[in-house]
Design a protein around this motif. Structure first.
Motif, PDB file in Angstrom:
ATOM      1  N   UNK A  34       8.139   2.436   5.530  1.00 26.85           N
ATOM      2  CA  UNK A  34       7.089   3.017   4.793  1.00 26.85           C
ATOM      3  C   UNK A  34       5.885   3.441   5.653  1.00 26.85           C
ATOM      4  N   UNK A  35       5.057   4.305   5.313  1.00 28.21           N
ATOM      5  CA  UNK A  35       3.883   4.667   6.030  1.00 28.21           C
ATOM      6  C   UNK A  35       2.750   3.952   5.291  1.00 28.21           C
ATOM      7  N   UNK A  36       1.874   3.127   6.003  1.00 28.12           N
ATOM      8  CA  UNK A  36       0.827   2.580   5.196  1.00 28.12           C
ATOM      9  C   UNK A  36      -0.487   2.849   5.805  1.00 28.12           C
ATOM     10  N   UNK A  42     -14.378   9.303   7.357  1.00 26.36           N
ATOM     11  CA  UNK A  42     -15.075   8.731   5.980  1.00 26.36           C
ATOM     12  C   UNK A  42     -14.205   9.125   4.885  1.00 26.36           C
ATOM     13  N   UNK A  43     -13.654   8.136   4.342  1.00 27.16           N
ATOM     14  CA  UNK A  43     -12.605   8.246   3.035  1.00 27.16           C
ATOM     15  C   UNK A  43     -13.808   8.301   2.102  1.00 27.16           C
ATOM     16  N   UNK A  44     -13.454   9.418   1.095  1.00 28.39           N
ATOM     17  CA  UNK A  44     -14.299   9.825  -0.148  1.00 28.39           C
ATOM     18  C   UNK A  44     -13.468   9.553  -1.439  1.00 28.39           C
ATOM     19  N   UNK A  45     -12.183   9.650  -1.397  1.00 31.30           N
ATOM     20  CA  UNK A  45     -11.433   9.541  -2.449  1.00 31.30           C
ATOM     21  C   UNK A  45     -10.173   8.971  -2.232  1.00 31.30           C
ATOM     22  N   UNK A  68       2.748   7.988  -4.453  1.00 26.53           N
ATOM     23  CA  UNK A  68       2.025   8.396  -2.967  1.00 26.53           C
ATOM     24  C   UNK A  68       0.599   7.945  -3.072  1.00 26.53           C
ATOM     25  N   UNK A  69       0.036   7.894  -2.122  1.00 26.30           N
ATOM     26  CA  UNK A  69      -1.472   7.508  -2.156  1.00 26.30           C
ATOM     27  C   UNK A  69      -2.067   8.605  -1.214  1.00 26.30           C
ATOM     28  N   UNK A  74      -5.107  12.604   4.111  1.00 24.08           N
ATOM     29  CA  UNK A  74      -3.779  12.192   4.587  1.00 24.08           C
ATOM     30  C   UNK A  74      -2.953  11.491   3.470  1.00 24.08           C
ATOM     31  N   UNK A  75      -1.579  11.525   3.363  1.00 24.76           N
ATOM     32  CA  UNK A  75      -0.863  10.776   2.567  1.00 24.76           C
ATOM     33  C   UNK A  75      -0.043   9.803   2.956  1.00 24.76           C
TER      34      UNK A  75
END
Ligand SMILES: Cc1cc2nc3c(=O)[nH]c(=O)nc-3n(C[C@H](O)[C@H](O)[C@H](O)COP(=O)(O)OP(=O)(O)OC[C@H]3O[C@@H](n4cnc5c(N)ncnc54)[C@H](O)[C@@H]3O)c2cc1C
Length: 499
Positions: free
Chosen positions: A130-132, A335-338, A345-346, A356-357
């Protein structure tokens, strides 16, 4: 009226109502303070302490990617609150960071352990293809990323700053003979794992020879007393008999500590002053919190000398962060906002509008950032976690580093504090005996940290810092300055910088 006397009187007036205890109590101003108010900036006080050659200071409470220095047990918070904060959401959104550490919150070791724990949780919940995503390149995030990379995962770390390390902020170069870390500076006594990790990362470590000296405003060295520590222990013991948690300040007012004598001895120091000293120079620097906010049940217990000791990494903790980051894919200035979880998936939405997913994410955002709501979670965080974010406290603490051309002091003591002197600095660490450099590192904690961090002007802050060092001025230098009238208004240091 001395600060502590005022506080005890104010707290006593609240009576025994626990409800009343939870009402925020005003922090009284320090009556015998040599420090100006933040607005009285026009004329810095004259100081006989010489101008430092260099100054660096942190301002963590106004740093948007920290919003405080370290988490603490506020009234009502327990270890279970930290477990709630650490708990994964649907095995898809995992949490790490110092605030999630039950055993060592507010430390580098606690952050590292939390990163290892979160990586293990991801490994148990998934397969290695997986991609983390990892939000935050502090030691918690980097430790998690490293472990997942080693286990064969595809890992990406998303970091808001233009550097790795987070609250590890090691500055080198300029006129400094050693690395200046504006966050952590000490490896605690007995923390062999961290000691070995710093050494393995190529950092030199010197052991710190702790020797305390407490001086009055007049510069008189007084024998260190256990009265303050005993009073806090009494208050904690009193609180343990109560049906509800209360602020440490309230427990002090209700316990025998509230009846300490305010009569000064020949040096001008009373038992109540020793209680203030314990709070200002031990409890606050260790917890980053005022006693008005600290849980008496879970945050008050300290021992004299708690929090300072062990070893100093001469190259700071920066080498450790760099070593952890080596070979890890870190997206800086992102900067992550959400954080949006949908269809297994995230999606991590960035301030730039990009996203990015990933299959799963480890969130290592500092508690202060979680509290601010600047990162939105969809769906909303489960209630126990939201409650933990709210009930745990984020405290304020800052480091101030001053380098002098030559020492203005003659004491070999390595931990300095003042009593009955109203200093904004809880304690000073004198690095001269252990490193050979005339460098002092101050810790400003809790309300004083927030107050100084709000001041942009370094010269104003420096004036307060130098005033707080006057009790440690060598006698001969003091006499010289007084005799010749050479005490001068504090100038701006040529290379003053803020963190
Ligand atoms: C003044 C001070 C003194 C200290 N002294 C000591 C000490 O002597 N010994 C000790 O062991 N510990 C000490 N500590 C504590 C120690 O530094 C911390 O516990 C530890 O570094 C925290 O690591 P972390 O990875 O949990 O958080 P952080 O290092 O804060 O990492 C979180 C990361 O998330 C990033 N981030 C924030 N918002 C966003 C966003 N929206 N998008 C993407 N990224 C984001 C941040 O930039 C940061 O890099 C001190 C801390 C301070 C502030």
């Amino acid at each position: 009226m001395r600060r502590r006397t005022f506080l005890i009187a104010a707290v006593g007036a609240l009576g025994t109502s626990v409800l009343a205890a939870c009402t925020p109590q005003p922090r009284p101003t320090r009556s015998p303070s040599p420090t100006p108010s933040p607005t009285a900036t026009t004329q810095p006080p004259a100081s006989a302490v010489p101008q430092p050659a260099s100054m660096l200071r942190s301002r963590w409470s106004v740093d948007p990617f920290a919003l405080g220095a370290a988490s603490f047990a506020a009234v009502g918070a327990t270890s279970a609150s930290r477990d709630d904060l650490a708990a994964a959401v649907d095995d898809r959104v995992f949490f790490a960071g110092e605030a999630t550490s039950r055993d060592a919150p507010g430390t580098v070791s606690g952050a590292i352990d939390s990163g290892s724990r979160a990586a293990d949780e991801v490994i148990s919940a998934s397969d290695g293809s997986e991609r983390i995503g990892v939000i935050g390149a502090g030691v918690a995030g980097l430790t998690a990323a490293r472990a997942l990379l080693d286990a064969g995962y595809d890992v990406v770390v998303v970091e808001a700053r233009d550097r790795v390390g987070g609250r590890i902020d090691a500055r080198t170069g300029g006129s400094w003979p050693l690395t200046v870390d504006l966050g952590p500076t000490m490896i605690a006594d007995g923390d062999e794992a961290l000691h070995s990790a710093v050494v393995a990362a190529g950092g030199d470590v010197v052991s710190f020879g702790r020797a305390d000296e407490v001086r009055t405003a007049a510069g008189t060295a007084v024998a260190v007393s256990g009265v303050g520590a005993a009073a806090v222990a009494d208050a904690v013991e009193w609180s343990s008999q109560q049906p509800h948690d209360v602020p440490l300040s309230f427990a002090i007012g209700q316990s025998e500590a509230g009846a300490l004598s305010t009569t000064p001895d020949e040096a001008g120091v009373s038992d109540a002053d020793w209680l203030s000293h314990q709070l200002d120079s031990v409890v606050q620097p260790r917890t980053s919190a005022t006693d008005e906010r600290l849980s008496a049940w879970n945050g008050g217990a300290t021992t004299p000398g708690d929090g300072v000791g062990g070893a100093i990494p001469l190259a700071g903790f920066g080498t450790l962060a760099d070593e952890l980051a080596d070979g890890v894919d870190v997206l800086l200035r992102s900067v992550v906002t959400r954080v949006v979880t949908r269809n297994d998936k995230v999606s991590l939405r960035l301030r730039t509008g990009e996203s990015l997913t990933v299959d799963r994410v480890i969130v290592t955002l500092p508690l202060g950032v979680l509290k601010s709501g600047s990162v939105v979670f969809e769906p909303e965080l489960p209630l126990p976690k939201a409650r933990a974010v709210s009930i745990l406290g984020m405290g304020d603490s800052d480091r101030v580093w001053l380098r002098f051309d030559e020492p203005f002091w003659s004491t070999d003591a390595t931990v300095w504090s003042t009593i009955a002197a109203g200093s904004p600095v809880g304690l000073w660490v004198n690095l001269l005996p252990d490193t050979g450099y005339p460098v002092l590192v101050g810790t400003v904690a809790a309300a004083e940290a927030a107050r100084l961090a709000a001041i942009d002007d370094d010269a104003t802050v420096l004036a307060e810092l130098l005033a707080s060092l006057e009790p440690f001025l060598d006698e001969a230098k003091r006499a010289d300055a007084e005799g010749t009238g050479t005490a001068t208004p504090t100038p701006t240091p040529s290379d003053a910088q803020s963190g």
